[in-house]
Design an enzyme around this catalytic site. Structure first.
Site, PDB file in Angstrom:
ATOM      1  CG  ASP A  98      -6.836   2.654  -9.084  1.00 23.47           C
ATOM      2  OD1 ASP A  98      -7.222   3.035  -7.966  1.00 23.47           O
ATOM      3  OD2 ASP A  98      -5.805   1.951  -9.238  1.00 23.47           O
ATOM      4  CD  GLU A 163      -5.374  -0.133  -3.590  1.00 19.79           C
ATOM      5  OE1 GLU A 163      -4.887  -0.828  -2.686  1.00 19.79           O
ATOM      6  OE2 GLU A 163      -5.957  -0.641  -4.583  1.00 19.79           O
TER       7      GLU A 163
HETATM    8 ZN   LIG Z   1      -8.980  -1.780  -3.305  1.00 19.38          ZN
END
Ligand SMILES: [Zn+2]
Length: 411
Positions: A98, A163
């Protein structure tokens, strides 16, 4: 033997440099902005990489974590590996699929989702964070497979979701499923320096707190009638500053900022005019605490200080934890993962990296909290989340060589 395998794997990476650049730009074109930041999520990007891995003869493990808020209802993380002599132990490279959104479009010189290659750099959202390391670890794996070098343990990659928004649908879910072992070696290539000079082996605990002081709002000419929440809030902030910075004074020279930090940061606007005594005061602290300390002890001291000021000033004060993430123990500099990574960086680039600790947090901390030694390293100019984010193609190639060399140095 060892040098021979190193040379062969480096040549295998070099031979695929153009292909690597192609996969990199194709991947960056597939938008993967975190759904909680208004994006489409990781689904399409994960599918692209899964297809590429399968096309190169890998079996792909895929974990879909349910997320009703994401298009398609799931958040995918994918993994592939090559077997080694000790099949019960894994060297993992963990990068994330992401990205954050582009931010202000006007600040971009090119389209953030149409990668542009110029002067040896690729410009796109997510090029550095975390695209470069993802593709570098992918091609390290391809090179190791192609060369057929004997590996001391399994070597694999994980491309994970979420993340950028706390990892609930990514690493946290994968750790809960027990997919990693205490004997594994984990590399998180999601922070670094322009020369690859720092291997991060420790992070600090994080506490964000919000303090709401309630007084009584009155006309500024009649202070006795009211209770100035702003004055009480300032007293509280100064007391907390004194108490916390006075008590948590241990130093650890591994960190560039070698002590814990307790910083009053944001304040919310109160009254709109000068001649009113505010009836409410809201302020925040950002605390970064060395792993030598227990964050719960910090919270106890905060609460005691809050109670003292409350009593003294007869105000009502509310303390809230906005975020709290304790720090795992530092990874030993002589652990296998840290020592091998250091040797690999030296062997490939000639740079002798130092071990460091940082005040920020990566997913490395989640592994360390689970007792899994983890090293954080990459070669980047450190422009994550910025407009005109870029990655240098030379770093893409060199980091791939470093990643491929790590297991060979353990033989
Ligand atoms: Zn990162």
């Amino acid at each position: 033997m060892e040098t021979d395998a190193l040379d062969r794997v480096e040549s295998a990476v070099d031979a695929r440099a153009r292909e690597m650049q192609g996969v990199f730009t194709d991947m960056l074109r597939i938008k993967a902005v975190n759904p909680r930041m208004g994006g489409p999520g990781e689904k399409e990007r994960a599918a692209f990489l899964e297809k590429f891995l399968r096309g190169n003869g890998f079996a792909v493990d895929r974990v879909d974590v349910k997320d009703g808020g994401a298009p398609g209802g799931v958040r995918p993380s994918i993994s592939a590996k090559i077997g080694g002599k000790d099949s019960g132990r894994n060297l993992w490279y963990i990068s994330h699929l992401d990205t954050v959104p582009e931010g202000s479009r006007d600040l971009w010189k090119t389209d953030p989702f149409e990668p542009v290659v110029r002067d040896g750099k690729v410009y796109a959202r997510g090029a550095e964070d975390n695209g470069q390391s993802l593709v570098a670890s992918l091609f390290a794996l391809l090179a190791l497979k192609e060369v057929g070098a004997e590996l001391p343990f399994n070597v694999g990659v994980w491309f994970v979701a979420d993340e950028e928004f706390g990892s609930d649908y990514g690493i946290k879910a994968l750790l809960e499923k027990g997919l990693f072992k205490k004997t594994d070696l984990v590399v998180v290539p999601d922070a670094g320096t322009p020369t690859g000079s720092d291997i991060e082996i420790a992070e600090k605990g994080l506490l964000w707190m919000k303090l709401t002081t309630e007084g009584k709002q009155v006309h500024a000419s009649l202070p006795k009638k009211g209770l100035n929440a702003h004055r009480v809030g300032m007293e509280l902030a100064l007391d907390l500053d004194r108490v916390l910075n006075g008590k948590y004074t241990k130093r650890n020279r591994l960190y560039d900022y070698p002590v814990s930090s307790f910083e009053p940061t944001k304040v919310e606007p109160n009254v709109g005019n000068i001649n009113t005594i505010p009836g409410e005061d809201v302020s925040y602290f950002d605390c970064r605490v060395l792993p030598e300390y227990d964050l719960d002890a910090v919270v106890r001291d905060v609460k005691a200080t809050v109670r003292r000021v409350e009593k003294k000033r007869r105000a009502k004060i509310r303390f809230e934890k906005v975020q709290m993430e304790s720090a795992g123990p530092a990874t030993a500099s002589d652990s296998d993962v840290a020592a091998l990574l250091r040797r690999a960086v030296s062997a490939v680039t000639g740079v002798k990296p130092r071990f460091t600790g940082i005040g920020g947090q990566t997913v490395g901390n989640l592994f360390r909290r689970d007792g899994i030694p983890t090293a954080v390293w990459s070669t980047i100019d450190d422009v994550p989340h910025e407009p005109n984010e870029y990655s240098k193609l030379a770093n893409l190639v060199n980091d791939a060589k470093v990643f491929a060399s790590v297991p060979l140095l353990a033989v």
